[in-house]
Scaffold this motif. Structure first.
Motif, PDB file in Angstrom:
ATOM      1  N   ARG A  27       5.989   3.631  -6.155  1.00  0.00           N
ATOM      2  CA  ARG A  27       4.859   4.558  -6.122  1.00  0.00           C
ATOM      3  C   ARG A  27       4.141   4.420  -4.791  1.00  0.00           C
ATOM      4  O   ARG A  27       4.363   3.471  -4.045  1.00  0.00           O
ATOM      5  N   THR A  28       3.260   5.364  -4.523  1.00  0.00           N
ATOM      6  CA  THR A  28       2.437   5.317  -3.324  1.00  0.00           C
ATOM      7  C   THR A  28       1.275   4.367  -3.548  1.00  0.00           C
ATOM      8  O   THR A  28       0.704   4.319  -4.638  1.00  0.00           O
ATOM      9  N   ARG A  29       0.917   3.637  -2.510  1.00  0.00           N
ATOM     10  CA  ARG A  29      -0.270   2.770  -2.558  1.00  0.00           C
ATOM     11  C   ARG A  29      -1.364   3.482  -1.767  1.00  0.00           C
ATOM     12  O   ARG A  29      -1.271   3.636  -0.563  1.00  0.00           O
ATOM     13  N   ILE A  30      -2.363   3.944  -2.476  1.00  0.00           N
ATOM     14  CA  ILE A  30      -3.471   4.707  -1.889  1.00  0.00           C
ATOM     15  C   ILE A  30      -4.633   3.747  -1.585  1.00  0.00           C
ATOM     16  O   ILE A  30      -4.812   2.746  -2.262  1.00  0.00           O
ATOM     17  N   GLY A  31      -5.441   4.080  -0.601  1.00  0.00           N
ATOM     18  CA  GLY A  31      -6.702   3.379  -0.372  1.00  0.00           C
ATOM     19  C   GLY A  31      -6.653   2.196   0.568  1.00  0.00           C
ATOM     20  O   GLY A  31      -7.609   1.423   0.626  1.00  0.00           O
ATOM     21  N   ALA A  61       2.573 -11.486   2.432  1.00  0.00           N
ATOM     22  CA  ALA A  61       1.197 -11.260   2.870  1.00  0.00           C
ATOM     23  C   ALA A  61       0.319 -11.353   1.632  1.00  0.00           C
ATOM     24  O   ALA A  61       0.709 -10.904   0.553  1.00  0.00           O
ATOM     25  N   GLU A  62      -0.860 -11.945   1.779  1.00  0.00           N
ATOM     26  CA  GLU A  62      -1.726 -12.145   0.628  1.00  0.00           C
ATOM     27  C   GLU A  62      -3.151 -11.740   0.946  1.00  0.00           C
ATOM     28  O   GLU A  62      -3.561 -11.737   2.108  1.00  0.00           O
ATOM     29  N   GLY A  63      -3.888 -11.420  -0.097  1.00  0.00           N
ATOM     30  CA  GLY A  63      -5.308 -11.135   0.041  1.00  0.00           C
ATOM     31  C   GLY A  63      -5.611  -9.662   0.229  1.00  0.00           C
ATOM     32  O   GLY A  63      -4.730  -8.811   0.187  1.00  0.00           O
ATOM     33  N   GLU A  64      -6.898  -9.402   0.422  1.00  0.00           N
ATOM     34  CA  GLU A  64      -7.360  -8.031   0.600  1.00  0.00           C
ATOM     35  C   GLU A  64      -7.354  -7.602   2.055  1.00  0.00           C
ATOM     36  O   GLU A  64      -7.527  -6.437   2.363  1.00  0.00           O
ATOM     37  N   ARG A  65      -7.153  -8.576   2.977  1.00  0.00           N
ATOM     38  CA  ARG A  65      -7.039  -8.264   4.398  1.00  0.00           C
ATOM     39  C   ARG A  65      -6.025  -9.224   4.996  1.00  0.00           C
ATOM     40  O   ARG A  65      -6.155 -10.445   4.855  1.00  0.00           O
ATOM     41  N   VAL A  78      -3.831  -4.685   7.628  1.00  0.00           N
ATOM     42  CA  VAL A  78      -4.031  -3.911   6.407  1.00  0.00           C
ATOM     43  C   VAL A  78      -5.210  -4.502   5.659  1.00  0.00           C
ATOM     44  O   VAL A  78      -5.316  -5.724   5.519  1.00  0.00           O
ATOM     45  N   SER A  79      -6.097  -3.628   5.176  1.00  0.00           N
ATOM     46  CA  SER A  79      -7.294  -4.099   4.491  1.00  0.00           C
ATOM     47  C   SER A  79      -7.729  -3.092   3.435  1.00  0.00           C
ATOM     48  O   SER A  79      -7.560  -1.890   3.618  1.00  0.00           O
ATOM     49  N   THR A  80      -8.292  -3.607   2.360  1.00  0.00           N
ATOM     50  CA  THR A  80      -8.845  -2.709   1.341  1.00  0.00           C
ATOM     51  C   THR A  80     -10.194  -2.142   1.788  1.00  0.00           C
ATOM     52  O   THR A  80     -10.649  -1.146   1.254  1.00  0.00           O
ATOM     53  N   ALA A  81     -10.821  -2.792   2.765  1.00  0.00           N
ATOM     54  CA  ALA A  81     -12.088  -2.310   3.330  1.00  0.00           C
ATOM     55  C   ALA A  81     -11.886  -2.061   4.828  1.00  0.00           C
ATOM     56  O   ALA A  81     -10.971  -2.612   5.437  1.00  0.00           O
ATOM     57  N   GLY A 102      -1.846   7.950   9.814  1.00  0.00           N
ATOM     58  CA  GLY A 102      -0.508   8.092  10.363  1.00  0.00           C
ATOM     59  C   GLY A 102       0.588   7.412   9.579  1.00  0.00           C
ATOM     60  O   GLY A 102       1.762   7.723   9.750  1.00  0.00           O
ATOM     61  N   LEU A 103       0.230   6.470   8.708  1.00  0.00           N
ATOM     62  CA  LEU A 103       1.233   5.734   7.939  1.00  0.00           C
ATOM     63  C   LEU A 103       1.035   5.927   6.443  1.00  0.00           C
ATOM     64  O   LEU A 103      -0.079   5.867   5.939  1.00  0.00           O
ATOM     65  N   HIS A 104       2.135   6.146   5.766  1.00  0.00           N
ATOM     66  CA  HIS A 104       2.149   6.249   4.309  1.00  0.00           C
ATOM     67  C   HIS A 104       2.666   4.918   3.767  1.00  0.00           C
ATOM     68  O   HIS A 104       3.571   4.326   4.345  1.00  0.00           O
ATOM     69  N   VAL A 105       2.103   4.447   2.660  1.00  0.00           N
ATOM     70  CA  VAL A 105       2.494   3.151   2.096  1.00  0.00           C
ATOM     71  C   VAL A 105       3.095   3.351   0.705  1.00  0.00           C
ATOM     72  O   VAL A 105       2.478   3.957  -0.171  1.00  0.00           O
ATOM     73  N   PHE A 106       4.309   2.824   0.531  1.00  0.00           N
ATOM     74  CA  PHE A 106       4.960   2.795  -0.775  1.00  0.00           C
ATOM     75  C   PHE A 106       4.975   1.354  -1.271  1.00  0.00           C
ATOM     76  O   PHE A 106       5.029   0.414  -0.476  1.00  0.00           O
ATOM     77  N   GLU A 107       4.946   1.195  -2.599  1.00  0.00           N
ATOM     78  CA  GLU A 107       5.127  -0.111  -3.229  1.00  0.00           C
ATOM     79  C   GLU A 107       6.295  -0.017  -4.196  1.00  0.00           C
ATOM     80  O   GLU A 107       6.354   0.909  -5.006  1.00  0.00           O
ATOM     81  N   ALA A 108       7.205  -0.980  -4.104  1.00  0.00           N
ATOM     82  CA  ALA A 108       8.348  -1.048  -5.015  1.00  0.00           C
ATOM     83  C   ALA A 108       8.257  -2.375  -5.761  1.00  0.00           C
ATOM     84  O   ALA A 108       8.001  -3.415  -5.159  1.00  0.00           O
TER      85      ALA A 108
END
Length: 180
Positions: A27-31, A61-65, A78-81, A102-108
């Protein structure tokens, strides 16, 4: 006049689109906020508090940033904020560019992710690599693990193509019954 739009695959509704077969969900990872950091990564590290070297291919990679190594002197942060740092060149010797649009993120996720990887790239997911940038499913992408998911960052203009490729790969994975 010919309608050339008919020859292109329609873009999925990324908020709803899911590929799901036994053992694999994509699925796509939004946000997520995404930034490209280039230049003196040690200087970046001292200012940002993040390590000067990020996760490599199939790394964790771990964490919110966090950061992912995109090249020798380039990080994908990459960061959630949003980062508390201005875009542009910094006198310490590094540049920061917001590239979320510019970048789309998918998660598998799932046990069949290994089969998806085997179909997408000749690289061994168990071998360490300094850079997370690679060819995946025929396009340039940045890949790493975050929590239980494989994250795939791809140029937004190629997201529909890669989605279609992953749908085909998922159907083949389901047909072979591997990794279930």
């Amino acid at each position: 006049m010919r309608d050339l739009a008919q020859k292109w695959t329609p873009m999925p509704d990324w908020h709803e689109a899911v590929i799901e077969v036994p053992g694999l969900t994509v699925r796509t990872r939004i946000g997520l906020n995404q930034y490209l950091v280039s230049g003196d990564l040690d200087a970046w590290s001292s200012v940002s508090g993040l390590p000067a070297h990020g996760a490599g291919a199939f790394g964790k990679a771990e964490g919110e940033r966090y950061s992912v190594q995109a090249a020798r002197d380039r990080l994908l942060v990459v960061s959630t904020a949003q980062l508390d740092m201005e875009n542009g060149w910094h006198e310490q010797g590094f540049g920061v560019t917001a590239i979320s649009a510019g970048l789309h993120v998918f998660e598998a996720e799932g046990p069949a992710v290994a089969d998806l990887i085997a179909r997408a790239t000749p690289l061994d997911p168990r071998a360490a690599s300094a850079s997370a940038a690679m060819s995946f499913g025929g396009v340039s992408a940045v890949l790493y693990h975050h929590e239980a998911a494989l994250r795939i960052h791809v140029d937004r203009s190629l997201a529909t193509y890669l989605w279609t490729w992953m749908e085909t790969a998922a159907a083949a994975i389901e047909a072979t019954g591997k990794d279930r």
